[in-house]
Scaffold this motif. Structure first.
Motif, PDB file in Angstrom:
ATOM      1  N   SER A  21      14.739 -15.428 -20.642  1.00  0.00           N
ATOM      2  CA  SER A  21      15.445 -16.696 -20.508  1.00  0.00           C
ATOM      3  C   SER A  21      16.063 -17.076 -21.839  1.00  0.00           C
ATOM      4  O   SER A  21      15.557 -16.701 -22.900  1.00  0.00           O
ATOM      5  CB  SER A  21      14.483 -17.798 -20.057  1.00  0.00           C
ATOM      6  N   CYS A  22      17.141 -17.825 -21.775  1.00  0.00           N
ATOM      7  CA  CYS A  22      17.829 -18.285 -22.986  1.00  0.00           C
ATOM      8  C   CYS A  22      18.345 -19.688 -22.721  1.00  0.00           C
ATOM      9  O   CYS A  22      19.041 -19.918 -21.728  1.00  0.00           O
ATOM     10  CB  CYS A  22      18.966 -17.343 -23.315  1.00  0.00           C
ATOM     11  N   ALA A  23      17.989 -20.602 -23.612  1.00  0.00           N
ATOM     12  CA  ALA A  23      18.416 -21.990 -23.481  1.00  0.00           C
ATOM     13  C   ALA A  23      19.363 -22.340 -24.621  1.00  0.00           C
ATOM     14  O   ALA A  23      19.040 -22.106 -25.798  1.00  0.00           O
ATOM     15  CB  ALA A  23      17.210 -22.919 -23.494  1.00  0.00           C
ATOM     16  N   ALA A  24      20.505 -22.893 -24.270  1.00  0.00           N
ATOM     17  CA  ALA A  24      21.486 -23.327 -25.263  1.00  0.00           C
ATOM     18  C   ALA A  24      21.353 -24.819 -25.498  1.00  0.00           C
ATOM     19  O   ALA A  24      21.101 -25.589 -24.562  1.00  0.00           O
ATOM     20  CB  ALA A  24      22.887 -22.988 -24.788  1.00  0.00           C
ATOM     21  N   MET A  34      28.243 -16.318 -20.683  1.00  0.00           N
ATOM     22  CA  MET A  34      26.890 -16.201 -21.241  1.00  0.00           C
ATOM     23  C   MET A  34      26.416 -14.794 -20.917  1.00  0.00           C
ATOM     24  O   MET A  34      26.825 -14.220 -19.897  1.00  0.00           O
ATOM     25  CB  MET A  34      25.946 -17.235 -20.633  1.00  0.00           C
ATOM     26  N   GLY A  35      25.564 -14.255 -21.753  1.00  0.00           N
ATOM     27  CA  GLY A  35      25.125 -12.891 -21.457  1.00  0.00           C
ATOM     28  C   GLY A  35      24.093 -12.357 -22.417  1.00  0.00           C
ATOM     29  O   GLY A  35      23.498 -13.110 -23.203  1.00  0.00           O
ATOM     30  N   TRP A  36      23.908 -11.046 -22.318  1.00  0.00           N
ATOM     31  CA  TRP A  36      22.875 -10.360 -23.083  1.00  0.00           C
ATOM     32  C   TRP A  36      23.401  -9.048 -23.663  1.00  0.00           C
ATOM     33  O   TRP A  36      24.143  -8.316 -22.991  1.00  0.00           O
ATOM     34  CB  TRP A  36      21.673 -10.048 -22.187  1.00  0.00           C
ATOM     35  N   TYR A  37      22.992  -8.788 -24.879  1.00  0.00           N
ATOM     36  CA  TYR A  37      23.141  -7.493 -25.522  1.00  0.00           C
ATOM     37  C   TYR A  37      21.745  -7.007 -25.885  1.00  0.00           C
ATOM     38  O   TYR A  37      20.784  -7.779 -25.844  1.00  0.00           O
ATOM     39  CB  TYR A  37      23.974  -7.602 -26.804  1.00  0.00           C
ATOM     40  N   ARG A  71      22.675 -17.964 -14.225  1.00  0.00           N
ATOM     41  CA  ARG A  71      22.818 -19.068 -15.167  1.00  0.00           C
ATOM     42  C   ARG A  71      22.726 -20.389 -14.430  1.00  0.00           C
ATOM     43  O   ARG A  71      23.000 -20.469 -13.226  1.00  0.00           O
ATOM     44  CB  ARG A  71      24.119 -18.973 -15.957  1.00  0.00           C
ATOM     45  N   ASP A  72      22.370 -21.406 -15.185  1.00  0.00           N
ATOM     46  CA  ASP A  72      22.337 -22.776 -14.685  1.00  0.00           C
ATOM     47  C   ASP A  72      23.229 -23.593 -15.610  1.00  0.00           C
ATOM     48  O   ASP A  72      22.848 -23.876 -16.749  1.00  0.00           O
ATOM     49  CB  ASP A  72      20.900 -23.305 -14.699  1.00  0.00           C
ATOM     50  N   ASN A  73      24.408 -23.914 -15.153  1.00  0.00           N
ATOM     51  CA  ASN A  73      25.365 -24.616 -16.012  1.00  0.00           C
ATOM     52  C   ASN A  73      24.873 -26.020 -16.377  1.00  0.00           C
ATOM     53  O   ASN A  73      25.136 -26.502 -17.476  1.00  0.00           O
ATOM     54  CB  ASN A  73      26.720 -24.689 -15.333  1.00  0.00           C
ATOM     55  N   ALA A  74      24.184 -26.668 -15.465  1.00  0.00           N
ATOM     56  CA  ALA A  74      23.694 -28.020 -15.736  1.00  0.00           C
ATOM     57  C   ALA A  74      22.659 -28.018 -16.866  1.00  0.00           C
ATOM     58  O   ALA A  74      22.585 -28.961 -17.654  1.00  0.00           O
ATOM     59  CB  ALA A  74      23.095 -28.626 -14.475  1.00  0.00           C
ATOM     60  N   LYS A  75      21.874 -26.962 -16.954  1.00  0.00           N
ATOM     61  CA  LYS A  75      20.827 -26.862 -17.982  1.00  0.00           C
ATOM     62  C   LYS A  75      21.248 -25.999 -19.156  1.00  0.00           C
ATOM     63  O   LYS A  75      20.497 -25.861 -20.124  1.00  0.00           O
ATOM     64  CB  LYS A  75      19.551 -26.306 -17.363  1.00  0.00           C
ATOM     65  N   SER A  76      22.422 -25.391 -19.087  1.00  0.00           N
ATOM     66  CA  SER A  76      22.914 -24.499 -20.144  1.00  0.00           C
ATOM     67  C   SER A  76      21.917 -23.382 -20.428  1.00  0.00           C
ATOM     68  O   SER A  76      21.557 -23.114 -21.582  1.00  0.00           O
ATOM     69  CB  SER A  76      23.200 -25.296 -21.424  1.00  0.00           C
ATOM     70  N   VAL A  78      20.624 -19.254 -19.331  1.00  0.00           N
ATOM     71  CA  VAL A  78      20.955 -17.968 -18.728  1.00  0.00           C
ATOM     72  C   VAL A  78      19.684 -17.148 -18.680  1.00  0.00           C
ATOM     73  O   VAL A  78      18.853 -17.227 -19.588  1.00  0.00           O
ATOM     74  CB  VAL A  78      22.073 -17.244 -19.502  1.00  0.00           C
ATOM     75  N   ALA A  79      19.533 -16.397 -17.610  1.00  0.00           N
ATOM     76  CA  ALA A  79      18.328 -15.586 -17.437  1.00  0.00           C
ATOM     77  C   ALA A  79      18.710 -14.150 -17.100  1.00  0.00           C
ATOM     78  O   ALA A  79      19.791 -13.897 -16.560  1.00  0.00           O
ATOM     79  CB  ALA A  79      17.445 -16.167 -16.335  1.00  0.00           C
ATOM     80  N   LEU A  80      17.813 -13.247 -17.412  1.00  0.00           N
ATOM     81  CA  LEU A  80      18.004 -11.834 -17.076  1.00  0.00           C
ATOM     82  C   LEU A  80      16.725 -11.338 -16.427  1.00  0.00           C
ATOM     83  O   LEU A  80      15.698 -11.214 -17.097  1.00  0.00           O
ATOM     84  CB  LEU A  80      18.325 -11.013 -18.323  1.00  0.00           C
TER      85      LEU A  80
END
Length: 115
Positions: A21-24, A34-37, A71-76, A78-80
């Motif tokens: 998970s990643c929270a902005a 939004m994404g992952w490397y 992703r959840d735009n309301a919460k900013s 992104v999950a993988l």
């Protein structure tokens, strides 16, 4: 500025699953992709997956049918979701977002897959 905080990495056996998970936070309005490397030891950072604001997804071939990005735009956030993990998935995974022609990166989270 945008700050990113990742969570969910760890050690898992081959064939297992993990969810990153990643929270902005900060200036999260107008975030586009939004994404992952990921970066394995001795290797360059490589693209894993991205998701556009409307929800279009792109994956690198090696993770198709095993990984799912959301992703959840309301919460900013992104999950993988990573299923059927393989030893070659071992790497540090970095979250990123694109906003106003600038890319922001998280600090990275370690994923280790034991065979």
């Amino acid at each position: 500025q945008v700050q990113l905080v990742e969570s969910g990495g760890g050690l898992v056996q081959a064939g297992g699953s993990l969810r990153l998970s990643c929270a902005a936070s900060g200036l999260t309005s107008s975030i586009r992709d939004m994404g992952w490397y990921r970066q394995a030891p001795g290797s360059q950072r490589e693209f894993v997956a991205r998701i556009s604001r409307p929800g279009a997804t792109t994956y690198t071939d090696s993770v198709k049918d095993r990984f799912t990005i959301s992703r959840d735009n309301a919460k900013s956030t992104v999950a993988l979701q990573m299923n059927d993990l393989k030893s070659e998935d071992t790497a540090v995974y970095y979250c990123y977002v694109d906003r106003n022609s600038r890319t922001y990166w998280g600090q990275g989270t370690q994923v280790t897959v034991s065979s």
